[in-house]
Design a protein around this motif. Structure first.
Motif, PDB file in Angstrom:
ATOM      1  N   LYS A 107       0.826  -1.210   0.000  1.00 44.25           N
ATOM      2  CA  LYS A 107       0.000   0.000   0.000  1.00 44.25           C
ATOM      3  C   LYS A 107       0.862   1.263   0.000  1.00 44.25           C
ATOM      4  N   GLU A 108       0.521   2.166  -0.910  1.00 45.94           N
ATOM      5  CA  GLU A 108       1.264   3.426  -1.018  1.00 45.94           C
ATOM      6  C   GLU A 108       0.279   4.588  -1.103  1.00 45.94           C
ATOM      7  N   PHE A 149      -2.689   0.097  -4.325  1.00 48.74           N
ATOM      8  CA  PHE A 149      -2.512  -1.237  -3.728  1.00 48.74           C
ATOM      9  C   PHE A 149      -2.049  -2.173  -4.827  1.00 48.74           C
ATOM     10  N   SER A 150      -1.018  -2.966  -4.534  1.00 49.11           N
ATOM     11  CA  SER A 150      -0.530  -3.925  -5.510  1.00 49.11           C
ATOM     12  C   SER A 150       0.154  -5.083  -4.798  1.00 49.11           C
ATOM     13  N   TYR A 206      -4.047  -5.161  -8.788  1.00 48.88           N
ATOM     14  CA  TYR A 206      -3.514  -3.805  -8.741  1.00 48.88           C
ATOM     15  C   TYR A 206      -4.701  -2.849  -8.667  1.00 48.88           C
ATOM     16  N   PHE A 207      -4.638  -1.882  -7.739  1.00 46.62           N
ATOM     17  CA  PHE A 207      -5.704  -0.880  -7.640  1.00 46.62           C
ATOM     18  C   PHE A 207      -5.074   0.483  -7.434  1.00 46.62           C
ATOM     19  N   ASP A 259      -8.885   2.696 -10.859  1.00 46.59           N
ATOM     20  CA  ASP A 259      -8.331   1.776 -11.858  1.00 46.59           C
ATOM     21  C   ASP A 259      -8.045   0.454 -11.156  1.00 46.59           C
ATOM     22  N   LEU A 260      -8.825  -0.579 -11.491  1.00 43.98           N
ATOM     23  CA  LEU A 260      -8.687  -1.899 -10.875  1.00 43.98           C
ATOM     24  C   LEU A 260      -8.230  -2.893 -11.932  1.00 43.98           C
ATOM     25  N   ARG A 261      -7.142  -3.630 -11.633  1.00 44.45           N
ATOM     26  CA  ARG A 261      -6.597  -4.599 -12.589  1.00 44.45           C
ATOM     27  C   ARG A 261      -6.439  -5.960 -11.910  1.00 44.45           C
TER      28      ARG A 261
END
Length: 772
Positions: free
Chosen positions: A475-476, A525-526, A538-539, A578-580
């Motif tokens: 988390k960043e 978040f990744s 990845y979000f 952006d959700l991956r």
């Protein structure tokens, strides 16, 4: 049906020819090894749990591996056999034969008994303690395979777990934490779980000061003789454990060498240290302020050693970005006879000044490709607190390779200064951070000149002050409480300005001078760095506000507009997510998907977002079947005679899904489907009494949004050399939202043989990196 006979015959003939080619050079008595087959419990009608996965695991553990194949064809062996029998040690012939190709793997290379033992050992590690594996070979023509029969027996379960009796501090710690054990009654016997249990216990002891303890000092005794396919497990400490591993250690002296190098080692150790809190700092050059180490070193004198402080201290010193080398040394005071450790920290700083030069290729979402040259001067430890100043200058040239403005050239010049402090700087408050990552305060100033040739130019000024910090590895956060943007437009002549406005009234929002003063926050978040996961996420989500505070202090003029320094003040709230998802079907195939949503609410001077903050659709990283920024808003279509095609919106909805697969070496392929569109929050109705007719169908209505989605599909090739990715995607639309309702699906219009259809519908996208 008759049309299929010929190609089918040709395909079969090719497969037969390829098969013969792989064995034609074998000598008498040699057989091509085609792989291993594992049969599990052939005489039992009952299947074991996860039989398919167990079978795959067993087959993957057999050696040797057969020759690589693609679609059943052993292409590497085929290349090897097509090359001459004798080739020069150097040259393309040797490269093709032995580097690209591979020699045949022979059945004689298979060691049946060795593989029997390996497979049997694996089954025992999974809890099949009575497993038995036997292997044999089967020959057919010039080919042979190995067949292994595995009789697993019943899988054993855990009946009970006992830990060492509480006879001292060490065993007390083990018993206090036994509720966290990975061993559970009723679970299957699993050797990997037992290994991880030893590591868990070792971690607990390290947290309590047992610096010299090791997982190897623990033994898990397994009793499988109790019957009913059950085991009793006893966790014990080996009698051979050394005394140093059985006692906790405390930290004595903490010696820090902030300007260390091997050449000065002897001199530094003889210096009189600067005592600061619990630290002895050996640095005759006063390279860093002593208070910096309060944020880097978590150990305190007299406290027990613990692994958390150890790891966090090292991580902070490494992540600070000020040191070329970081090393921590723990030394016992008196050859293990007491329980104290001296900690020596050796830090070798990076050079104070460095100059970097880079040349990069650029590929933007609006189909501009070009090159950029960038020079960056970096000054480290500016104020002796590990601060970093980066001053850069860059210039680039671009050309638009496709779209309505194809052939349009532009150039840019960017100057930027960025000052980074390795801590939170907050007025009247001193926040603390104790995790492994260094928080940063960043102040940034930049200027950019963008010249679009005969159309227009933009001068953009930016000032930003904010914070960047990592909550953990996944988390960043980035928060900029102050963000100021000023954009000033220019034109080659008044005639050019008038013509552009007449052709496209949308330009008015782009080419007016603008102030954007506000704040922004971004969260990422990744878990993509966790390669062991089959599914990675990845979000990225962000919110930006502008003009909300300043708008309270700026009065409206006689036209009802809020202006600052005679420039329009933008007021809006902008949200984007952006959700991956990356799902690994197997080692070489990944299913990647992305959902991108955006919403902007503008008020005050305008009902739409400023052009530089709008959402766009189409292009190489977006909906690839439509040219960059030509899609939308809504069902609106840019007129064919309009040279400026950029269409923005306040709302965006996009979904991409892509199947990625490895073809050979660094060459990868993909097939994909993209869907989405943009809309204005309120319909653009134009300006009454003028030639500005607006953009019919541009407004967003939830009940019809899904009927206004554009959909495209296609395939691509990627050269993925890890350090760079070059991508070529070909895409075409299958649904066009700007057509009349009921006619938007265009599947029946697809005609690759038509030059006109290809010119109007088939889009080639060149990209650097993956689209998402």
């Amino acid at each position: 049906m008759r049309q299929l006979i010929k190609p089918t015959f040709i395909l079969l003939a090719f497969v037969v020819l390829a098969s013969c080619s792989t064995t034609k050079k074998l000598k008498p008595g040699q057989y091509l090894y085609t792989g291993a087959d594992v049969i599990i419990n052939p005489d039992s009608s009952k299947k074991i749990d996860n039989e398919k996965d167990i079978k795959i695991s067993l087959e993957n553990k057999t050696r040797p591996r057969p020759n690589k194949s693609l679609l059943g064809i052993k292409w590497k062996l085929l290349i090897h056999n097509l090359a001459p029998d004798t080739v020069k040690p150097k040259g393309i012939g040797n490269w093709l034969k032995n580097k690209i190709g591979e020699k045949p793997v022979l059945l004689s290379e298979v060691k049946i008994q060795y593989n029997n033992d390996v497979l049997e050992s694996f089954l025992i590690s999974q809890g099949y303690l009575q497993a038995d594996v036997t292997g044999d070979t089967v020959i057919k023509g010039k080919k042979g395979k190995a067949v292994y029969t595995a009789n697993t027996g019943i899988r054993y379960k855990i009946n009970s777990i006992t830990f060492p009796p509480d006879t001292g501090t060490l065993t007390k710690i083990i018993n206090i934490n036994k509720d966290k054990t990975l061993l559970k009654v009723g679970n299957f016997y699993d050797l990997d779980t037992y290994k991880n249990e030893r590591i868990r216990i070792d971690n607990d002891l390290k947290e309590s000061g047992y610096f010299y303890f090791s997982p190897d000092y623990l033994i898990l005794q397994v009793d499988s003789t109790i019957g009913k396919n059950l085991v009793d497990i006893n966790v014990a400490i080996k009698n051979t454990t050394p005394d140093a591993g059985l006692k906790p250690y405390t930290i004595n002296n903490i010696n820090i060498f902030p300007n260390y190098n091997l050449r000065r080692d002897s001199l530094l150790r003889t210096l009189e240290p600067n005592k600061y809190h619990d630290f002895n700092i050996y640095d005759d050059r006063n390279t860093f302020k002593p208070k910096l180490f309060d944020r880097l070193v978590f150990f305190k004198k007299g406290e027990n050693y613990n692994r958390t402080d150890h790891n966090q201290s090292l991580n902070r010193m490494v992540n600070l970005g000020a040191f070329r080398d970081v090393r921590a040394e723990f030394l016992p005071l008196d050859s293990f006879k007491n329980n104290q450790l001296n900690l020596n920290i050796f830090l070798t700083p990076l050079k104070k000044n460095s100059l970097s030069f880079s040349v990069t290729g650029t590929n933007k979402s609006n189909n501009f490709v070009g090159s950029e040259v960038k020079v960056t001067q970096t000054t480290r430890n500016l104020f002796r607190g590990a601060e970093q100043l980066d001053v850069s200058a860059s210039g680039g040239f671009e050309t638009q390779y496709s779209g309505l403005a194809k052939g349009l050239n532009s150039y840019s010049l960017t100057l930027q200064g960025k000052l980074t402090f390795p801590q939170f700087i907050v007025p009247f408050y001193k926040p603390s951070s104790t995790n492994a990552f260094i928080p940063k305060t960043v102040a940034l100033l930049s200027y950019q000149l963008l010249n679009r040739g005969s159309q227009y130019s933009l001068n953009a000024f930016k000032a930003e002050f904010g914070y960047n910090w990592k909550e953990n590895a996944r988390k960043e956060h980035t928060f900029n409480p102050i963000s100021v943007n000023y954009v000033q437009a220019g034109f080659p002549s008044d005639t050019t300005e008038e013509r552009l406005y007449r052709e496209n009234p949308v330009l008015r929002s782009l080419l007016e001078n603008q102030f954007i003063i506000g704040s922004n926050y971004n969260f990422t978040f990744s878990n993509q760095m966790e390669d062991y996961r089959r599914n990675n996420i990845y979000f990225n989500g962000g919110i930006e506000t502008a003009g909300n505070v300043w708008g309270l202090f700026v009065a409206k003029n006689n036209l009802g507009e809020k202006r600052l320094f005679n420039t329009s003040l933008n007021q809006f709230v902008r949200l984007e997510a952006d959700l991956r998802d990356y799902y690994k079907i197997n080692r070489n195939i990944t299913w990647a998907s992305r959902l991108n949503l955006g919403y902007g609410f503008a008020y005050g001077n305008t009902t739409t977002l400023p052009f530089v903050r709008q959402f766009f659709a189409g292009g190489s990283n977006d909906i690839r079947a439509f040219r960059a920024r030509t899609l939308g808003p809504g069902t609106y279509k840019v007129p064919d005679d309009q040279t400026f095609s950029d269409q923005g919106g306040d709302i965006k909805m996009m979904l991409n899904t892509e199947l990625r697969f490895k073809i050979v070496s660094v060459l990868h392929g993909a097939v994909f489907v993209d869907a989405g569109n943009i809309w204005l929050r309120k319909e653009d109705t134009g300006t009454p009494g003028t030639t500005d007719l607006g953009r019919p169908g541009s407004g967003f209505k939830l009940n019809r949004a899904f009927t206004e989605l554009a959909i495209g599909t296609g395939a691509g090739l990627r050269v993925d050399a890890q350090i760079f990715v070059i991508r070529l995607d070909g895409a075409f639309p299958i649904r066009k939202p700007f057509l009349p309702n009921g006619q938007r699906w265009v599947l029946n219009d697809i005609d690759f043989g038509s030059k006109t259809w290809r010119r109007e519908n088939f889009i080639l996208n060149i990209g650097i990196g993956y689209p998402f």
